[in-house]
Write an enzyme that holds these catalytic residues in place. Sequence first.
Site, PDB file in Angstrom:
ATOM      1  N   ASP A  96     -30.773 -51.702  70.081  1.00 60.04           N
ATOM      2  CA  ASP A  96     -31.476 -51.237  71.290  1.00 60.04           C
ATOM      3  C   ASP A  96     -30.837 -51.817  72.552  1.00 60.04           C
ATOM      4  O   ASP A  96     -30.656 -51.112  73.552  1.00 60.04           O
ATOM      5  CB  ASP A  96     -32.951 -51.630  71.233  1.00 60.04           C
ATOM      6  CG  ASP A  96     -33.746 -50.764  70.265  1.00 60.04           C
ATOM      7  OD1 ASP A  96     -33.349 -49.615  70.032  1.00 60.04           O
ATOM      8  OD2 ASP A  96     -34.772 -51.251  69.753  1.00 60.04           O
ATOM      9  N   ASN A 135     -33.861 -52.588  64.567  1.00 59.25           N
ATOM     10  CA  ASN A 135     -33.959 -51.126  64.582  1.00 59.25           C
ATOM     11  C   ASN A 135     -32.963 -50.478  63.629  1.00 59.25           C
ATOM     12  O   ASN A 135     -33.019 -49.272  63.405  1.00 59.25           O
ATOM     13  CB  ASN A 135     -33.779 -50.560  65.997  1.00 59.25           C
ATOM     14  CG  ASN A 135     -32.322 -50.433  66.383  1.00 59.25           C
ATOM     15  OD1 ASN A 135     -31.487 -51.232  65.945  1.00 59.25           O
ATOM     16  ND2 ASN A 135     -31.999 -49.443  67.203  1.00 59.25           N
ATOM     17  N   TYR A 164     -37.967 -41.575  78.468  1.00 59.62           N
ATOM     18  CA  TYR A 164     -37.214 -40.320  78.603  1.00 59.62           C
ATOM     19  C   TYR A 164     -38.117 -39.097  78.534  1.00 59.62           C
ATOM     20  O   TYR A 164     -37.668 -37.969  78.668  1.00 59.62           O
ATOM     21  CB  TYR A 164     -36.078 -40.241  77.585  1.00 59.62           C
ATOM     22  CG  TYR A 164     -36.495 -40.530  76.163  1.00 59.62           C
ATOM     23  CD1 TYR A 164     -36.457 -41.838  75.684  1.00 59.62           C
ATOM     24  CD2 TYR A 164     -36.914 -39.532  75.315  1.00 59.62           C
ATOM     25  CE1 TYR A 164     -36.841 -42.128  74.384  1.00 59.62           C
ATOM     26  CE2 TYR A 164     -37.302 -39.807  74.020  1.00 59.62           C
ATOM     27  CZ  TYR A 164     -37.266 -41.107  73.555  1.00 59.62           C
ATOM     28  OH  TYR A 164     -37.651 -41.384  72.271  1.00 59.62           O
ATOM     29  N   SER A 208     -38.686 -37.251  66.381  1.00 59.16           N
ATOM     30  CA  SER A 208     -37.509 -38.029  66.794  1.00 59.16           C
ATOM     31  C   SER A 208     -36.228 -37.193  66.827  1.00 59.16           C
ATOM     32  O   SER A 208     -36.010 -36.325  65.983  1.00 59.16           O
ATOM     33  CB  SER A 208     -37.307 -39.202  65.842  1.00 59.16           C
ATOM     34  OG  SER A 208     -36.033 -39.777  66.048  1.00 59.16           O
ATOM     35  N   ALA A 248     -38.650 -53.568  73.147  1.00 61.60           N
ATOM     36  CA  ALA A 248     -37.498 -52.953  73.818  1.00 61.60           C
ATOM     37  C   ALA A 248     -36.998 -53.874  74.931  1.00 61.60           C
ATOM     38  O   ALA A 248     -35.786 -54.093  75.080  1.00 61.60           O
ATOM     39  CB  ALA A 248     -37.897 -51.600  74.393  1.00 61.60           C
ATOM     40  N   LYS A 296     -40.444 -52.357  63.889  1.00 60.96           N
ATOM     41  CA  LYS A 296     -39.258 -53.131  64.268  1.00 60.96           C
ATOM     42  C   LYS A 296     -39.393 -54.627  63.963  1.00 60.96           C
ATOM     43  O   LYS A 296     -38.416 -55.282  63.630  1.00 60.96           O
ATOM     44  CB  LYS A 296     -38.958 -52.922  65.757  1.00 60.96           C
ATOM     45  CG  LYS A 296     -38.428 -51.522  66.045  1.00 60.96           C
ATOM     46  CD  LYS A 296     -38.002 -51.376  67.499  1.00 60.96           C
ATOM     47  CE  LYS A 296     -37.542 -49.953  67.756  1.00 60.96           C
ATOM     48  NZ  LYS A 296     -36.868 -49.811  69.061  1.00 60.96           N
ATOM     49  N   GLY A 302     -34.096 -43.056  79.896  1.00 59.17           N
ATOM     50  CA  GLY A 302     -33.804 -43.695  78.612  1.00 59.17           C
ATOM     51  C   GLY A 302     -33.046 -42.864  77.600  1.00 59.17           C
ATOM     52  O   GLY A 302     -32.784 -43.338  76.500  1.00 59.17           O
ATOM     53  N   SER A 336     -33.348 -38.647  66.431  1.00 63.16           N
ATOM     54  CA  SER A 336     -32.363 -39.375  65.608  1.00 63.16           C
ATOM     55  C   SER A 336     -31.838 -38.569  64.417  1.00 63.16           C
ATOM     56  O   SER A 336     -30.621 -38.569  64.174  1.00 63.16           O
ATOM     57  CB  SER A 336     -32.951 -40.704  65.123  1.00 63.16           C
ATOM     58  OG  SER A 336     -33.068 -41.593  66.203  1.00 63.16           O
ATOM     59  N   GLY A 364     -42.008 -56.491  75.866  1.00 63.41           N
ATOM     60  CA  GLY A 364     -42.221 -56.020  74.490  1.00 63.41           C
ATOM     61  C   GLY A 364     -40.901 -55.977  73.742  1.00 63.41           C
ATOM     62  O   GLY A 364     -39.897 -56.535  74.197  1.00 63.41           O
TER      63      GLY A 364
END
Lengths: 286, 286
Positions: free
Chosen positions: B109, B94, B234, B22, B137, B73, B255, B24, B135
Amino acid sequence: MKLELSGHTGLMCLLGHPVKHSISPKMHNESFSLLGLDYAYLAFDVKEEQIGEAVAALRLFDAKGFNLTMPHKRAVIPYLDKISKISELTESVNTVVNQDGCLFGTTTDGIGFVDSLKEKDFYIRDKVITILGAGGAAKSIIAQSALDGAKKIYIFKRMNASFEETLSFAKKVEDATSCQLEVCDMADMALLKEAIDVSQLLVNATNVGMEDDKRSLVPKEYLRKDLFVSDIIYHPAMTTLLQDAKDAGATYQNGEFMLLYQGAAAFEIWTGKKMPIDEIKKSCFL
Amino acid sequence: MKLELSGHTGLMCLLGHPVKHSISPKMHNESFSLLGLDYAYLAFDVKEEQIGEAVAALRLFDAKGFNLTMPHKRAVIPYLDKISKISELTESVNTVVNQDGCLFGTTTDGIGFVDSLKEKDFYIRDKVITILGAGGAAKSIIAQSALDGAKKIYIFKRMNASFEETLSFAKKVEDATSCQLEVCDMADMALLKEAIDVSQLLVNATNVGMEDDKRSLVPKEYLRKDLFVSDIIYHPAMTTLLQDAKDAGATYQNGEFMLLYQGAAAFEIWTGKKMPIDEIKKSCFL
C-alpha cells in the site's frame, strides 16, 4: 475460447490426486465461455486425507460446484450434506452442487457412460451386459444401466477380499431396480465366454489396458460382430481389447465420450444449461 | 483481454468483505493474459472470523499468492509464516506470496502510494508531509514515506482511544528511519494550518469524503498552489478536498493510481515480472 474474469466470477473446480492433466477444466471453461457464464474451473491437487479440508474450503469460497476424481469419489461422502440415490448405491460421488450452502453430491459417471453409447445408437434398455471390474467406475455404470432398464448384468471381478462387498452391492442394485445381476469370478473363463455370448454389450471397467499395458482380459475369439465393445480407458485411445473388437468387426468405443458426457451432465446440474457438446467435442476431444 | 484456463492454471485471489466490486481481479487477470502467465485471480468474500480458515484453504490449494483488503489486513498476520519489516511496523499485510509452502506477507500500500506520486513527478525524499488519519492505509503511507527518506511527517488523528497506539507506532517508525514524526490532534486547526504551511504534501488517508460524503477535513484557505494534495479515496474520483485543491491551483491526485501501483508491486512479488502498467491504466482506470 477464453474467459474474462472479475471479482464476480464464481469458482468451480476438480479435486483429485493427481489432477493437473485432466481435460475437465478445459471442457468446462470453454463451455462457460461459449455460454457467457461467469465461472472459472480450476484443478486442485488434494491428497486423500485432505478431502474434508478441501470441501470446507470450497464451502468457505462459496464454490457453485465441483467434481471429484481419484482418490476422492468415496472419501468425499461424509463431508457432504446430501447424496443422490445412485451415489448411495455406488458409494461414489463425482459431482457436487452447492445449493445455497447445502452440498448435494451425485455421480454422473454412469449417465456419462450411458449417454456416450447413444453416440453410436446403442441404448441400454432390455440389454444384457457383461462388465469387467467392480470398482467405482464399474459400480456407477452398473447402477445407471440397471436404473435405465438393462435386463441382466454379469459382473466379473477378481476373487479377492472385496468380493463379498460386490455381492452386497449387486443385491442392493437388484432390490432397487428390475435388473438381474450376477457376480462372477474373473478367473472363470468358461463363464466369461458364456456371459459374453448372451450379451449385447461388453464393458472393460478395469485399468487393464491403460497406458503401456498391452493386455486384454478377454480372449479375442470371444468377440463377435454384433457385440458392442466399450472400454472406459481413453489413454491409449485404442486398447488391445478395442483393437481386437475392431478386428472382429464389432462396434467399439473408448472412454473419451464417457468423460465428455459425465462432464456435460455435471455442467447441467450446476448451471441448468446444456453443455455445447458439438463445440466441446471439437475443441477438447477430436 | 481474456484467459485460457486449464488444469495447470494456478489460483490467486483477493480476500475481503465486501470484495466483489474490486478492480484487482480485472487488473491482475489482464496482466496475466498480456504476459501469458497461467494464473486466475478471483475474489472471495470472507468474514473477519474466517480469515484463518481462508489462509489454510489457500495453502491447501497451493495458491501462488493473494491480496488482503478490509477487514483482513491486520487479522491475517497470525496465520502467515513470515512478514516484512514494513508489515511489522504497520501491522498490516495486503500481499502474501507462497514461497514453496512458506507464506510471506508484506504491504504494498505504501509503495503504491509513493509510486503513484511519481506519475506527477513528486518524490518523497526530503519532503515534509501532513497526513490525515492513522488507520491501516495511513500507517502504510507513513512508514513507506519514512523509509523512502521523507524529512518530517505530521500525523493528524482524532484524540480517541487509539491515540496512544499511534504515538507508539510513530515512535517505532522514528526508531527505524531518519524521519521525524509528530502526532497531532485533528481538532487543533491552528496546528493543522501550521503543519500544512511547512509541508510540500498533504494526504487525506481517512474516509471523510468517500461516496456521498461532501465534507473535507481541511478548510480550503489552508491550501495553496505549491502544495501537492493527495486523497487516497477514489470513489468519488473528485472529493471536496481535491476540488478545493484544484480551485487553489494545487497539483492533486486521487487514490486510483495508488490502487494500480500497490497491485503492480504485488504482481511483481508474485511473478517476478513488471505489470504492463500502460495497458492496465487504459483497460482498468481510464
